[in-house]
Design a protein around this motif. Structure first.
Motif, PDB file in Angstrom:
ATOM      1  N   THR A 351      88.642  88.510 -72.728  1.00 27.13           N
ATOM      2  CA  THR A 351      87.460  87.865 -73.299  1.00 27.13           C
ATOM      3  C   THR A 351      87.619  86.369 -73.543  1.00 27.13           C
ATOM      4  N   ILE A 352      88.836  85.842 -73.454  1.00 24.37           N
ATOM      5  CA  ILE A 352      89.069  84.418 -73.728  1.00 24.37           C
ATOM      6  C   ILE A 352      89.372  83.632 -72.458  1.00 24.37           C
ATOM      7  N   VAL A 353      90.377  84.069 -71.728  1.00 16.68           N
ATOM      8  CA  VAL A 353      90.814  83.322 -70.532  1.00 16.68           C
ATOM      9  C   VAL A 353      89.703  83.274 -69.492  1.00 16.68           C
ATOM     10  N   THR A 354      88.845  84.278 -69.500  1.00 17.76           N
ATOM     11  CA  THR A 354      87.797  84.397 -68.483  1.00 17.76           C
ATOM     12  C   THR A 354      86.569  83.532 -68.764  1.00 17.76           C
ATOM     13  N   ASN A 355      86.527  82.855 -69.912  1.00 16.51           N
ATOM     14  CA  ASN A 355      85.351  82.071 -70.283  1.00 16.51           C
ATOM     15  C   ASN A 355      85.083  80.871 -69.379  1.00 16.51           C
ATOM     16  N   HIS A 356      86.144  80.322 -68.775  1.00 19.97           N
ATOM     17  CA  HIS A 356      85.976  79.057 -68.055  1.00 19.97           C
ATOM     18  C   HIS A 356      86.634  79.069 -66.680  1.00 19.97           C
ATOM     19  N   ALA A 357      86.670  80.213 -66.041  1.00 16.38           N
ATOM     20  CA  ALA A 357      87.284  80.299 -64.717  1.00 16.38           C
ATOM     21  C   ALA A 357      86.402  81.129 -63.793  1.00 16.38           C
ATOM     22  N   GLY A 358      86.311  80.694 -62.555  1.00 17.63           N
ATOM     23  CA  GLY A 358      85.517  81.399 -61.563  1.00 17.63           C
ATOM     24  C   GLY A 358      85.005  80.439 -60.510  1.00 17.63           C
ATOM     25  N   ASP A 359      84.736  80.946 -59.323  1.00 13.94           N
ATOM     26  CA  ASP A 359      84.301  80.064 -58.239  1.00 13.94           C
ATOM     27  C   ASP A 359      82.853  79.632 -58.371  1.00 13.94           C
ATOM     28  N   ASP A 360      82.178  80.074 -59.440  1.00 14.08           N
ATOM     29  CA  ASP A 360      80.813  79.624 -59.707  1.00 14.08           C
ATOM     30  C   ASP A 360      80.751  78.650 -60.882  1.00 14.08           C
TER      31      ASP A 360
END
Length: 477
Positions: A351-360
């Motif tokens: 729930t934390i690390v995933t807040n600001h990562a992704g190819d979009d």
């Protein structure tokens, strides 16, 4: 249930003198004074970002490699001034609506957290079991993501919420840390790394939490892709003490060195992550120089030890005095506590690390002024929300499902984020600004793909931003 939780805290506080050697330095130097003040009352000089993005490597999915094009047409068409005006007005409206409802809502969340604490501590002597482990994990998770997170940002400074005020919460002593919020991270260090550097440099080279850069070693690793995914999974249960605690302490030490006018070591790379591995087994000159800035002894004694001793030794220690079965019950408690630690790390990672990562989501190559139109846009297009709307859903996500709103207005209460999210989403639709909201599991997959180099973040066309929004001399606050 709440009195039981308070009794647990009182016990740990009473035992705090036994770990007084782990206390942070008294607030006699400017770095510690800065760490205990609200962000806007602090001024820490920060050099302009210069790190080039071409250091980040890894393949990109089709449609994510170009910096401009049809997908960025909205940037060219955006009226930054009008968008900033609307976002600022909504933020002021939410701030002004703070009141007794926010305190009542905080009390509700505290009750839920305390129930988890009571259940976990009361049953930790049992054979390891999922109920105890989940309860202990939730206690730790809620204490950080909901209580400490919003308190340290000043989310309850406008109301009378007792000790839940950023100006003293968990700061200044081991006793205060144990009573308010004791975790692997030192609160003073987290305030600098998270509240200031991460929030005011989101997605920029100076963002200490930039997943793509911090996992560059894994992205570049010449091994089969399945092995990369295995390595990424390995970090999930240990990331808080292995990476986050030392890296937050690094940022506090850098701030301290700068406030004292001391030049950083020549080989020290300030943007590189410091981990337990780099402190114990440095492999490069830069990592060795990191030991000068982050003294390993200070780190282990002042940052990790208070939580290690209070949670895993002092808390279950009374069980040792149970006649006949004390050591057995103590052993059960240790296993339950350790497994709960693994679980809360995994929960936090998801729930934390995933807040600001992704190819979009976007990354940026320069800095902009806080509260400018460009600043608001960056917080939105470099963040992702999850499912939102009810207290049970939001509690399960640690209120990290309002990450967009939190980065736009860091000092609001949990209740105000619930109220403001639909309105900010409507403003983004009105002005044509992308607003990413997906299942946390979708965001986890996209984050892992960034970590292993399967995909890359989008490059934002920063040259299209208003020149007046640029922070040419870096950001200070």
């Amino acid at each position: 249930m709440a009195p039981f939780s308070q009794a647990t805290t009182a016990l740990l506080v009473a035992l705090a003198p036994s770990v007084s050697a782990f206390a942070p330095p008294k607030a006699s130097n400017s770095a510690n004074v800065a760490a205990s003040s609200p962000p806007r009352a602090v001024s820490i000089p920060v050099e302009p970002a210069t790190a080039p993005w071409d250091r980040i490597t890894g393949s990109s999915k089709e449609g994510t490699a170009t910096a401009t094009g049809d997908r960025d047409e909205w940037v060219r068409n955006l009226n930054y001034d009008a968008f900033a005006k609307d976002v600022t007005a909504l933020g002021k409206e939410l701030q002004q609506s703070s009141g007794p409802d926010d305190v009542e809502h905080l009390s509700k969340i505290l009750d839920w957290r305390n129930i988890a604490c009571a259940l976990g501590v009361a049953t930790m002597w049992l054979d390891p079991n999922p109920i105890t482990i989940a309860a202990l994990s939730t206690w730790t998770y809620a204490s950080w993501t909901m209580v400490a997170h919003h308190t340290c940002h000043g989310g309850y400074n406008r109301v009378d919420a007792g000790k839940y005020n950023s100006r003293g919460f968990a700061l200044g002593s081991v006793t205060r840390r144990i009573a308010d919020w004791c975790d692997w991270m030192q609160p003073e260090a987290w305030n600098v790394e998270h509240n200031r550097l991460h929030h005011y440099h989101l997605g920029e080279p100076l963002d200490p939490d930039l997943v793509e850069r911090n996992l560059e070693f894994l992205r570049e690793m010449d091994v089969p892709q399945p092995l990369k995914y295995t390595v990424a999974a390995f970090f999930m249960p240990i990331w808080k003490w292995f990476y986050y605690a030392p890296n937050t302490f690094k940022e506090l030490q850098i701030a301290k060195w700068k406030s004292e006018g001391k030049p950083l070591p020549t080989d020290f790379q300030a943007e590189e992550a410091v981990t337990v591995r780099t402190l114990l087994f440095p492999k490069t000159k830069g990592e060795a120089a990191g030991q000068e800035v982050v003294n390993p002894t200070d780190f282990f004694s002042k940052v990790l030890a208070p939580f290690l001793v209070s949670r895993f030794i002092l808390l279950p220690a009374p069980l040792l005095f149970v006649p006949g079965v004390g050591p057995t019950l103590f052993g059960h408690a240790i296993v339950n506590l350790v497994l709960a630690e693994f679980l809360t790390n995994i929960h936090g990672f998801i729930t934390i690390v995933t807040n600001h990562a992704g190819d979009d989501l976007y990354r940026f190559d320069d800095e902009v002024k806080p509260k400018s139109g460009s600043f608001y846009v960056r917080q939105i297009v470099s963040s992702a929300n999850y499912a939102t709307g009810t207290d049970p859903i939001d509690f399960a996500h640690g209120w990290l499902n309002y990450q967009i709103e939190h980065h736009v207005w860091p000092d609001l209460s949990m209740l105000q984020y619930q109220r403001g999210a639909p309105q900010l989403k409507a403003l983004c639709e009105k002005h044509g600004v992308p607003y990413v909201q997906e299942s946390v599991w979708t965001r986890l997959r996209k984050t892992i793909d960034i970590m292993v180099g399967k995909s890359s973040m989008r490059d934002f066309p920063t040259h299209l931003e208003p020149a007046t929004d640029k922070a040419r001399n870096g950001v200070t606050w």
